[in-house]
Design a protein around this motif. Structure first.
Motif, PDB file in Angstrom:
ATOM      1  N   LEU A 166      -2.418   0.446  -1.332  1.00 50.29           N
ATOM      2  CA  LEU A 166      -2.375  -0.344  -0.106  1.00 50.29           C
ATOM      3  C   LEU A 166      -1.858  -1.771  -0.283  1.00 50.29           C
ATOM      4  CD1 LEU A 166      -5.945   0.656   1.148  1.00 50.29           C
ATOM      5  CD2 LEU A 166      -3.778   1.524   2.013  1.00 50.29           C
ATOM      6  N   ARG A 167      -1.501  -2.173  -1.458  1.00 57.47           N
ATOM      7  CA  ARG A 167      -1.160  -3.571  -1.733  1.00 57.47           C
ATOM      8  C   ARG A 167      -0.129  -4.111  -0.736  1.00 57.47           C
ATOM      9  NH1 ARG A 167       1.732  -6.129  -6.857  1.00 57.47           N
ATOM     10  NH2 ARG A 167       0.910  -8.213  -6.659  1.00 57.47           N
ATOM     11  N   PHE A 168      -0.477  -5.201  -0.101  1.00 56.52           N
ATOM     12  CA  PHE A 168       0.355  -5.916   0.871  1.00 56.52           C
ATOM     13  C   PHE A 168       0.696  -5.108   2.119  1.00 56.52           C
ATOM     14  CE2 PHE A 168       1.668  -8.008  -3.214  1.00 56.52           C
ATOM     15  CZ  PHE A 168       0.934  -9.169  -3.013  1.00 56.52           C
ATOM     16  N   ALA A 169       0.027  -3.988   2.349  1.00 54.00           N
ATOM     17  CA  ALA A 169       0.229  -3.250   3.599  1.00 54.00           C
ATOM     18  C   ALA A 169      -0.403  -4.050   4.734  1.00 54.00           C
ATOM     19  CB  ALA A 169      -0.397  -1.866   3.515  1.00 54.00           C
ATOM     20  N   VAL A 170       0.175  -3.962   5.905  1.00 52.12           N
ATOM     21  CA  VAL A 170      -0.337  -4.671   7.075  1.00 52.12           C
ATOM     22  C   VAL A 170      -0.801  -3.640   8.094  1.00 52.12           C
ATOM     23  CG1 VAL A 170       0.258  -6.220   8.970  1.00 52.12           C
ATOM     24  CG2 VAL A 170       1.225  -6.612   6.686  1.00 52.12           C
ATOM     25  N   PHE A 171      -2.071  -3.749   8.493  1.00 45.98           N
ATOM     26  CA  PHE A 171      -2.657  -2.866   9.496  1.00 45.98           C
ATOM     27  C   PHE A 171      -3.062  -3.734  10.679  1.00 45.98           C
ATOM     28  CE2 PHE A 171      -3.370  -0.737   5.446  1.00 45.98           C
ATOM     29  CZ  PHE A 171      -2.982   0.565   5.720  1.00 45.98           C
TER      30      PHE A 171
END
Length: 186
Positions: A166-171
């Motif tokens: 999930l690193r640096f994923a934007v939700f």
């Protein structure tokens, strides 16, 4: 003599079965609104093709290369696309319902308002993709790479994200109701 006739009969039967097998696999010419339901497109080179609105329902696209293809509104419902390449493809409003996408590569793809409900995206690469208003209800994203992916107004109801990178994923404004392994405290 009888053995020779039997051998010739077996060879003829094998040839006719081979011809029958070839005719039962649907053929298609990939292009806009193409009817490729059930087609065998394994290893197909479809890089940069315009496949807008094409019907790939139940097709076999294992290891097919669809990088940078226009797949707007294409239907991959119940298709198999194991280790297929969709990098930088335009997938707006595409349907991947119940599709087998294990190990598929969607790096930097644009998948706004697409539907991946109940799709198997195990170990798939979605890094750097844009996923706006996309549906992942009941999808399996275990061990997938979603690093630097932008998820906005998407739904992950009852999905699974065990071991997902999930690193640096934007939700942003995302629904994780009933999701296993999802970053619910995001």
């Amino acid at each position: 003599m009888h053995a020779l006739h039997t051998l010739i009969g077996v060879a003829a039967l094998a040839a006719s079965l081979g011809a029958a097998a070839q005719t039962t696999v649907s053929t298609c010419t990939p292009g806009p609104r193409a009817q490729c339901a059930g087609a065998d497109l394994r290893f197909a080179n479809l890089v940069g093709k315009d496949l807008q609105g094409a019907n790939f329902r139940g097709a076999n696209l294992d290891r097919a290369d669809l990088r940078a293809a226009n797949l707007v509104g294409a239907d991959f419902t119940d298709a198999s696309a194991l280790a297929a390449q969709f990098g930088k493809a335009y997938l707006a409003q595409a349907r991947f319902v119940r599709a087998r996408l294990v190990g598929a590569d969607f790096e930097s793809a644009r998948m706004s308002k697409s539907d991946f409900a109940q799709a198997d995206l195990t170990a798939a690469n979605l890094s750097g993709a844009w996923s706006i208003g996309t549906r992942y209800e009941g999808a399996r994203l275990d061990s997938a790479d979603v690093q630097e992916t932008k998820f906005s107004t998407s739904t992950f109801r009852n999905a699974s994200m065990r071991g997902t990178k999930l690193r640096f994923a934007v939700f942003s404004d995302v629904d994780f109701e009933g999701c296993t392994g999802c970053p619910v405290d995001w």
